[in-house]
Design a protein around this motif. Structure first.
Motif, PDB file in Angstrom:
ATOM      1  N   LEU A  91      -9.791   2.618  -6.755  1.00 26.87           N
ATOM      2  CA  LEU A  91      -8.249   2.360  -6.322  1.00 26.87           C
ATOM      3  C   LEU A  91      -7.985   1.363  -5.519  1.00 26.87           C
ATOM      4  CD1 LEU A  91      -7.285   6.114  -5.054  1.00 26.87           C
ATOM      5  CD2 LEU A  91      -6.255   4.813  -6.737  1.00 26.87           C
ATOM      6  N   GLY A  92      -9.101   0.597  -5.119  1.00 23.74           N
ATOM      7  CA  GLY A  92      -8.892  -0.744  -4.379  1.00 23.74           C
ATOM      8  C   GLY A  92      -8.199  -1.790  -5.221  1.00 23.74           C
ATOM      9  N   ILE A  93      -8.425  -1.494  -6.619  1.00 25.15           N
ATOM     10  CA  ILE A  93      -7.676  -2.601  -7.252  1.00 25.15           C
ATOM     11  C   ILE A  93      -6.019  -2.332  -7.434  1.00 25.15           C
ATOM     12  CG2 ILE A  93      -7.403  -3.278  -9.931  1.00 25.15           C
ATOM     13  CD1 ILE A  93     -10.403  -2.320 -10.416  1.00 25.15           C
ATOM     14  N   PRO A  94      -5.679  -1.190  -7.719  1.00 26.78           N
ATOM     15  CA  PRO A  94      -4.243  -0.804  -7.706  1.00 26.78           C
ATOM     16  C   PRO A  94      -3.493  -1.173  -6.136  1.00 26.78           C
ATOM     17  CG  PRO A  94      -5.097   1.243  -8.142  1.00 26.78           C
ATOM     18  CD  PRO A  94      -5.949   0.128  -8.055  1.00 26.78           C
ATOM     19  N   PHE A  95      -4.400  -0.827  -5.305  1.00 26.64           N
ATOM     20  CA  PHE A  95      -3.836  -1.071  -3.767  1.00 26.64           C
ATOM     21  C   PHE A  95      -3.777  -2.506  -3.605  1.00 26.64           C
ATOM     22  CE2 PHE A  95      -5.481  -2.370   0.605  1.00 26.64           C
ATOM     23  CZ  PHE A  95      -4.499  -1.349   1.379  1.00 26.64           C
ATOM     24  N   HIS A  96      -4.610  -3.368  -4.016  1.00 26.59           N
ATOM     25  CA  HIS A  96      -4.355  -4.807  -3.650  1.00 26.59           C
ATOM     26  C   HIS A  96      -3.513  -5.415  -4.619  1.00 26.59           C
ATOM     27  CE1 HIS A  96      -8.353  -4.546  -1.247  1.00 26.59           C
ATOM     28  NE2 HIS A  96      -7.704  -5.305  -0.751  1.00 26.59           N
ATOM     29  N   ILE A  97      -3.389  -4.984  -5.822  1.00 28.14           N
ATOM     30  CA  ILE A  97      -2.243  -5.561  -6.516  1.00 28.14           C
ATOM     31  C   ILE A  97      -0.871  -5.286  -6.084  1.00 28.14           C
ATOM     32  CG2 ILE A  97      -1.159  -5.915  -8.942  1.00 28.14           C
ATOM     33  CD1 ILE A  97      -4.216  -5.357 -10.116  1.00 28.14           C
ATOM     34  N   SER A  98      -0.814  -4.080  -5.735  1.00 27.13           N
ATOM     35  CA  SER A  98       0.546  -3.374  -5.362  1.00 27.13           C
ATOM     36  C   SER A  98       0.862  -4.110  -3.951  1.00 27.13           C
ATOM     37  CB  SER A  98       0.446  -2.025  -5.103  1.00 27.13           C
ATOM     38  OG  SER A  98      -0.622  -1.324  -4.084  1.00 27.13           O
ATOM     39  N   LEU A  99      -0.244  -4.585  -3.123  1.00 29.64           N
ATOM     40  CA  LEU A  99       0.031  -5.247  -1.903  1.00 29.64           C
ATOM     41  C   LEU A  99       0.820  -6.525  -2.084  1.00 29.64           C
ATOM     42  CD1 LEU A  99      -0.643  -4.938   1.074  1.00 29.64           C
ATOM     43  CD2 LEU A  99      -2.696  -6.089   0.493  1.00 29.64           C
ATOM     44  N   ILE A 100       0.631  -7.018  -3.318  1.00 33.33           N
ATOM     45  CA  ILE A 100       1.212  -8.273  -3.537  1.00 33.33           C
ATOM     46  C   ILE A 100       2.881  -8.045  -3.699  1.00 33.33           C
ATOM     47  CG2 ILE A 100       1.871 -10.141  -5.575  1.00 33.33           C
ATOM     48  CD1 ILE A 100      -1.211  -9.623  -6.326  1.00 33.33           C
ATOM     49  N   TYR A 101       3.215  -6.945  -4.296  1.00 37.88           N
ATOM     50  CA  TYR A 101       4.513  -6.619  -4.382  1.00 37.88           C
ATOM     51  C   TYR A 101       5.163  -5.585  -3.495  1.00 37.88           C
ATOM     52  CZ  TYR A 101       3.478  -8.440  -9.009  1.00 37.88           C
ATOM     53  OH  TYR A 101       2.977  -9.228  -9.953  1.00 37.88           O
ATOM     54  N   SER A 102       4.252  -5.445  -2.493  1.00 37.68           N
ATOM     55  CA  SER A 102       4.995  -4.577  -1.181  1.00 37.68           C
ATOM     56  C   SER A 102       5.691  -5.492  -0.329  1.00 37.68           C
ATOM     57  CB  SER A 102       3.691  -3.818  -0.578  1.00 37.68           C
ATOM     58  OG  SER A 102       2.906  -4.689   0.270  1.00 37.68           O
ATOM     59  N   SER A 103       6.169  -4.970   0.895  1.00 36.22           N
ATOM     60  CA  SER A 103       6.772  -5.639   1.946  1.00 36.22           C
ATOM     61  C   SER A 103       5.717  -6.030   2.931  1.00 36.22           C
ATOM     62  CB  SER A 103       7.925  -4.482   2.383  1.00 36.22           C
ATOM     63  OG  SER A 103       7.346  -3.299   2.964  1.00 36.22           O
ATOM     64  N   HIS A 104       4.679  -5.726   3.036  1.00 32.16           N
ATOM     65  CA  HIS A 104       3.595  -6.056   3.717  1.00 32.16           C
ATOM     66  C   HIS A 104       3.067  -7.402   3.487  1.00 32.16           C
ATOM     67  CE1 HIS A 104       3.258  -2.078   5.036  1.00 32.16           C
ATOM     68  NE2 HIS A 104       2.949  -1.591   3.703  1.00 32.16           N
ATOM     69  N   THR A 105       3.129  -8.387   4.565  1.00 31.92           N
ATOM     70  CA  THR A 105       2.734  -9.910   4.334  1.00 31.92           C
ATOM     71  C   THR A 105       1.263  -9.858   3.967  1.00 31.92           C
ATOM     72  OG1 THR A 105       4.490 -10.509   6.084  1.00 31.92           O
ATOM     73  CG2 THR A 105       2.833 -12.184   5.389  1.00 31.92           C
ATOM     74  N   TRP A 106       0.889 -10.522   3.024  1.00 30.31           N
ATOM     75  CA  TRP A 106      -0.537 -10.641   2.314  1.00 30.31           C
ATOM     76  C   TRP A 106      -0.607 -12.288   2.136  1.00 30.31           C
ATOM     77  CZ3 TRP A 106      -3.421  -9.700  -2.592  1.00 30.31           C
ATOM     78  CH2 TRP A 106      -4.646  -9.256  -2.165  1.00 30.31           C
ATOM     79  N   HIS A 107      -2.092 -12.271   1.778  1.00 33.88           N
ATOM     80  CA  HIS A 107      -2.371 -13.637   1.516  1.00 33.88           C
ATOM     81  C   HIS A 107      -1.288 -14.190   0.334  1.00 33.88           C
ATOM     82  CE1 HIS A 107      -6.147 -13.531   3.185  1.00 33.88           C
ATOM     83  NE2 HIS A 107      -6.421 -12.571   2.797  1.00 33.88           N
ATOM     84  N   VAL A 108      -1.014 -13.574  -0.652  1.00 41.20           N
ATOM     85  CA  VAL A 108       0.100 -13.897  -1.688  1.00 41.20           C
ATOM     86  C   VAL A 108       0.991 -12.760  -1.733  1.00 41.20           C
ATOM     87  CG1 VAL A 108      -1.484 -15.466  -2.934  1.00 41.20           C
ATOM     88  CG2 VAL A 108      -1.624 -13.130  -3.359  1.00 41.20           C
ATOM     89  N   ASN A 109       2.220 -13.073  -2.082  1.00 39.60           N
ATOM     90  CA  ASN A 109       3.375 -12.123  -2.242  1.00 39.60           C
ATOM     91  C   ASN A 109       4.417 -12.656  -3.293  1.00 39.60           C
ATOM     92  OD1 ASN A 109       2.608 -11.732   1.082  1.00 39.60           O
ATOM     93  ND2 ASN A 109       3.072  -9.705  -0.207  1.00 39.60           N
ATOM     94  N   SER A 110       4.901 -11.499  -3.825  1.00 37.95           N
ATOM     95  CA  SER A 110       6.105 -11.735  -4.949  1.00 37.95           C
ATOM     96  C   SER A 110       7.251 -12.195  -4.150  1.00 37.95           C
ATOM     97  CB  SER A 110       6.331 -10.590  -5.473  1.00 37.95           C
ATOM     98  OG  SER A 110       6.747  -9.373  -4.742  1.00 37.95           O
ATOM     99  N   ILE A 111       8.242 -12.748  -4.763  1.00 35.52           N
ATOM    100  CA  ILE A 111       9.279 -13.298  -4.056  1.00 35.52           C
ATOM    101  C   ILE A 111      10.345 -12.015  -3.394  1.00 35.52           C
ATOM    102  CG2 ILE A 111      11.536 -14.451  -4.455  1.00 35.52           C
ATOM    103  CD1 ILE A 111      10.389 -15.875  -6.837  1.00 35.52           C
ATOM    104  N   GLU A 112      10.380 -10.882  -4.181  1.00 29.63           N
ATOM    105  CA  GLU A 112      11.102  -9.787  -3.573  1.00 29.63           C
ATOM    106  C   GLU A 112      10.272  -8.769  -3.581  1.00 29.63           C
ATOM    107  OE1 GLU A 112      14.273  -9.584  -2.398  1.00 29.63           O
ATOM    108  OE2 GLU A 112      14.701 -11.732  -2.716  1.00 29.63           O
TER     109      GLU A 112
END
Length: 386
Positions: free
Chosen positions: A22-43
């Motif tokens: 589950l760490g895989i969907p967790f970290h991939i969804s982190l990219i697209y979440s509202s949480h600030t991470w190493h890399v994030n999507s535009i929206e």
């Protein structure tokens, strides 16, 4: 020492593997979440933020219950020194292997992605050390915590074993889920009080990476690790977790709502982290019942495919993080849909991780470094006279 192996707990093996994966969907969804991470999507995506928070709210609490369960099982099987050596090797060697092979290259990559290569020289010696600790261990923190918990358990498990020999009424043989809820609520309040006291006395220590991982994270997960060991000792407690409880299910839903509201409206400068510790301590307990009951009913069987992913889960977890960051840095910007990007990320990361896993299986040294298990000598063919 008990040399007779207990009956295989297939559902616990499966749950542990699923929690790791589950760490895989967790970290991939982190990219697209509202949480600030190493890399994030535009929206950010609201549903991927919700999905990410859901996984984060309970996953590791349940994981450490299973770790405590299996740790005590092995504690009864091996002499003390061998038990400690086996447990530390199984988690310590993969952790030490992943630092130079995975998290260090990942850190260097992120320096270029974020454009921070020039600012590195301006950091103080301590800031460089602390940055490296956060960046090199953050993905591997649970392995470090398991090493600490294993060492602490030398005392705790010996005490538990002595208690087993005493012919008197024991708390966990008659405990109810309601009593456990109050107990874990008290643990959450105690942890929050400890953190607030440290914040008042010397707040900067909470920003120290090694202190956070080795001390604070260990303190939080100790109750789950010990309750896992107690579940192995007391069949009634184990049955309590594997029997579906509507109250735990309802409590878990309400607990997650409280967790999400705290994430949305809480402030790190106020009591957000202390409130979170109370919520996730109790929510984690309730989710142990939900996950164990679900897994015991649907996953308690032997399967070659399940065994494959059980064996592969740690390796896949270790390599998925740099793969996810690579995907987020160089592929995500070209996919406009968050949902499509999330699904494509799953395919990319899981596919690459499985390929790397199969490659590492064919290299004995890598198999040892990423599993901590000693290499087996090939058995000599036995020739029988006819």
């Amino acid at each position: 020492m008990n040399k007779v192996p207990p009956q295989r707990e297939y559902f616990l093996d499966s749950i542990r593997a699923w929690l790791m994966l589950l760490g895989i969907p967790f970290h991939i969804s982190l990219i697209y979440s509202s949480h600030t991470w190493h890399v994030n999507s535009i929206e950010p995506s609201w549903w991927l933020t919700l999905f990410n928070d859901f996984i984060h709210s309970f996953r590791m609490q349940v994981f450490f219950v299973i770790s405590g369960y299996f740790s005590y099982m092995l504690f009864l099987r091996y002499p003390l020194k061998k038990w400690w050596k086996v447990r530390v090797e199984r988690v310590g060697i993969p952790m030490l292997t992943a630092i130079p092979l995975l998290t260090l290259p990942q850190f260097i990559m992120l320096q270029y992605v974020k454009g921070k290569t020039e600012s590195w020289e301006s950091l103080s010696l301590y800031d460089k050390y602390n940055t490296l600790v956060w960046e090199l261990i953050s993905h591997l923190w649970f392995l470090l915590v398991l090493v600490v918990l294993t060492t602490v358990s030398i005392v705790v498990f010996r005490w538990l074993r002595r208690r087993q020999t005493r012919a008197r009424k024991r708390f966990f043989e008659h405990v109810t889920l309601g009593q456990l809820t109050w107990l874990f609520l008290a643990f959450g309040v105690l942890y929050g009080a400890i953190r607030r006291t440290i914040f008042i006395v010397y707040a900067p220590i909470l920003s120290d990476g090694l202190f956070n991982f080795a001390v604070m994270q260990t303190l939080f997960y100790v109750p789950f690790f010990v309750i896992g060991a107690q579940a192995f000792i007391n069949p009634r407690l184990k049955a309590l977790f594997t029997t579906p409880s509507p109250w735990c299910l309802v409590g878990a839903v309400l607990g997650f709502i409280a967790y999400r509201l705290n994430q949305q409206y809480g402030s790190g400068d106020a009591w957000m982290y202390e409130t979170e510790s109370v919520i996730t301590m109790v929510l984690g307990l309730w989710m142990v019942n939900v996950v164990f009951a679900f897994g015991h009913r649907l996953l308690n069987f032997q399967s070659a495919r399940v065994t494959y992913f059980v064996n592969a889960s740690l390796f896949i977890y270790l390599v998925h993080h740099p793969l996810t960051l690579f995907y987020g840095a160089w592929i995500t910007p070209y996919i406009t849909s968050n949902t499509l990007g999330f699904l494509a990320g799953l395919v990319f990361v899981i596919g690459c991780a499985l390929i790397l896993y199969e490659i590492h299986l064919r290299i004995p040294l890598l198999r040892f470094l990423f599993s901590g298990k000693p290499l087996r000598q090939p058995e000599k063919a036995q020739v029988s006279a006819s």
